[in-house]
Design a protein around this motif. Structure first.
Motif, PDB file in Angstrom:
ATOM      1  N   GLU A 106       7.761   0.141  -5.219  1.00 20.78           N
ATOM      2  CA  GLU A 106       8.577   0.226  -4.008  1.00 20.78           C
ATOM      3  C   GLU A 106       9.994   0.688  -4.335  1.00 20.78           C
ATOM      4  O   GLU A 106      10.584   1.471  -3.609  1.00 20.78           O
ATOM      5  CB  GLU A 106       8.656  -1.144  -3.312  1.00 20.78           C
ATOM      6  CG  GLU A 106       7.326  -1.643  -2.846  1.00 20.78           C
ATOM      7  CD  GLU A 106       7.394  -3.096  -2.374  1.00 20.78           C
ATOM      8  OE1 GLU A 106       8.452  -3.522  -1.877  1.00 20.78           O
ATOM      9  OE2 GLU A 106       6.388  -3.794  -2.520  1.00 20.78           O
ATOM     10  N   ARG A 117      10.970   5.471   4.669  1.00 24.44           N
ATOM     11  CA  ARG A 117      11.484   6.067   5.911  1.00 24.44           C
ATOM     12  C   ARG A 117      12.552   5.165   6.534  1.00 24.44           C
ATOM     13  O   ARG A 117      13.613   5.629   6.947  1.00 24.44           O
ATOM     14  CB  ARG A 117      10.351   6.317   6.907  1.00 24.44           C
ATOM     15  CG  ARG A 117      10.841   6.947   8.226  1.00 24.44           C
ATOM     16  CD  ARG A 117       9.703   7.207   9.197  1.00 24.44           C
ATOM     17  NE  ARG A 117       8.979   6.038   9.612  1.00 24.44           N
ATOM     18  CZ  ARG A 117       9.406   5.170  10.559  1.00 24.44           C
ATOM     19  NH1 ARG A 117      10.562   5.342  11.151  1.00 24.44           N
ATOM     20  NH2 ARG A 117       8.656   4.142  10.897  1.00 24.44           N
ATOM     21  N   GLU A 163      10.273   4.578  -5.184  1.00 28.28           N
ATOM     22  CA  GLU A 163       9.999   5.582  -4.143  1.00 28.28           C
ATOM     23  C   GLU A 163      11.310   6.091  -3.571  1.00 28.28           C
ATOM     24  O   GLU A 163      12.175   5.325  -3.181  1.00 28.28           O
ATOM     25  CB  GLU A 163       9.139   4.970  -3.036  1.00 28.28           C
ATOM     26  CG  GLU A 163       8.787   5.938  -1.941  1.00 28.28           C
ATOM     27  CD  GLU A 163       7.882   7.059  -2.395  1.00 28.28           C
ATOM     28  OE1 GLU A 163       7.961   8.147  -1.792  1.00 28.28           O
ATOM     29  OE2 GLU A 163       7.095   6.870  -3.339  1.00 28.28           O
ATOM     30  N   ALA A 221       5.617   4.185   2.076  1.00 26.79           N
ATOM     31  CA  ALA A 221       6.119   5.319   2.855  1.00 26.79           C
ATOM     32  C   ALA A 221       6.943   4.831   4.046  1.00 26.79           C
ATOM     33  O   ALA A 221       8.006   5.394   4.352  1.00 26.79           O
ATOM     34  CB  ALA A 221       4.960   6.202   3.317  1.00 26.79           C
ATOM     35  N   LEU A 222       6.494   3.780   4.713  1.00 24.81           N
ATOM     36  CA  LEU A 222       7.237   3.215   5.833  1.00 24.81           C
ATOM     37  C   LEU A 222       8.569   2.651   5.365  1.00 24.81           C
ATOM     38  O   LEU A 222       9.616   2.891   5.980  1.00 24.81           O
ATOM     39  CB  LEU A 222       6.418   2.135   6.540  1.00 24.81           C
ATOM     40  CG  LEU A 222       7.122   1.368   7.662  1.00 24.81           C
ATOM     41  CD1 LEU A 222       7.624   2.316   8.759  1.00 24.81           C
ATOM     42  CD2 LEU A 222       6.200   0.299   8.226  1.00 24.81           C
ATOM     43  N   THR A 278       0.854  -1.184   0.000  1.00 31.94           N
ATOM     44  CA  THR A 278       0.000   0.000   0.000  1.00 31.94           C
ATOM     45  C   THR A 278       0.891   1.235   0.000  1.00 31.94           C
ATOM     46  O   THR A 278       2.103   1.157   0.215  1.00 31.94           O
ATOM     47  CB  THR A 278      -0.894   0.035   1.250  1.00 31.94           C
ATOM     48  OG1 THR A 278      -0.052   0.200   2.404  1.00 31.94           O
ATOM     49  CG2 THR A 278      -1.732  -1.238   1.382  1.00 31.94           C
ATOM     50  N   SER A 279       0.292   2.389  -0.220  1.00 31.98           N
ATOM     51  CA  SER A 279       1.068   3.632  -0.159  1.00 31.98           C
ATOM     52  C   SER A 279       1.651   3.837   1.237  1.00 31.98           C
ATOM     53  O   SER A 279       2.768   4.347   1.381  1.00 31.98           O
ATOM     54  CB  SER A 279       0.216   4.826  -0.585  1.00 31.98           C
ATOM     55  OG  SER A 279      -0.926   4.945   0.244  1.00 31.98           O
ATOM     56  N   GLU A 280       0.931   3.392   2.257  1.00 36.98           N
ATOM     57  CA  GLU A 280       1.455   3.492   3.629  1.00 36.98           C
ATOM     58  C   GLU A 280       2.658   2.559   3.821  1.00 36.98           C
ATOM     59  O   GLU A 280       3.632   2.929   4.476  1.00 36.98           O
ATOM     60  CB  GLU A 280       0.372   3.162   4.655  1.00 36.98           C
ATOM     61  CG  GLU A 280      -0.752   4.179   4.726  1.00 36.98           C
ATOM     62  CD  GLU A 280      -1.825   3.970   3.651  1.00 36.98           C
ATOM     63  OE1 GLU A 280      -1.832   2.910   2.980  1.00 36.98           O
ATOM     64  OE2 GLU A 280      -2.647   4.877   3.472  1.00 36.98           O
ATOM     65  N   ASP A 281       2.579   1.355   3.271  1.00 42.66           N
ATOM     66  CA  ASP A 281       3.704   0.416   3.343  1.00 42.66           C
ATOM     67  C   ASP A 281       4.936   1.017   2.670  1.00 42.66           C
ATOM     68  O   ASP A 281       6.047   0.961   3.214  1.00 42.66           O
ATOM     69  CB  ASP A 281       3.382  -0.909   2.630  1.00 42.66           C
ATOM     70  CG  ASP A 281       2.254  -1.695   3.264  1.00 42.66           C
ATOM     71  OD1 ASP A 281       2.067  -1.621   4.492  1.00 42.66           O
ATOM     72  OD2 ASP A 281       1.551  -2.404   2.499  1.00 42.66           O
TER      73      ASP A 281
END
Length: 101
Positions: free
Chosen positions: A94, A56, A97, A52-53, A47-50
């Motif tokens: 992935e 980071r 990003e 982003a994590l 997901t977009s949250e995955d």
């Protein structure tokens, strides 16, 4: 040792003497499974949250001293029970990003 403790691992290495150069890379499959849990193992889309994590955590690893990021695109890399590694399929978003956003 957990992924979040990479800086501690690198600090421990720096206190030892070696006759060879030693470094650490952040492996994509391990990062993916750490961020996504069983969904990463099952090679489900991130997901977009995955993503982003993962970005980071990749940035934190590089800032802690990791030499880089590695991924595998070969189907020869497999888990001990047979299926391809977590980073084998459908992970282009992935990889694209940037961790520096």
């Amino acid at each position: 040792m957990e992924l979040g403790e990479l800086s501690d691992y690198l600090d421990a290495l720096s206190r030892r003497k070696f006759d060879i150069d030693v470094g650490a890379q952040l492996p994509h499959a391990a990062l993916r499974v750490f961020a996504m849990g069983e969904r990463g193992v099952d090679r489900e889309p991130a997901t977009s949250e995955d993503i982003a994590l993962m970005a980071r955590l990749a940035r934190e690893a590089i800032e802690a001293g990791a030499l880089g990021f590695s991924t595998s695109r070969t189907l020869n890399h497999r888990a001990s029970d047979g299926p391809p590694d977590a980073d084998a399929y459908g992970v282009e978003d992935e990889l694209m990003e940037s961790p520096w956003r």
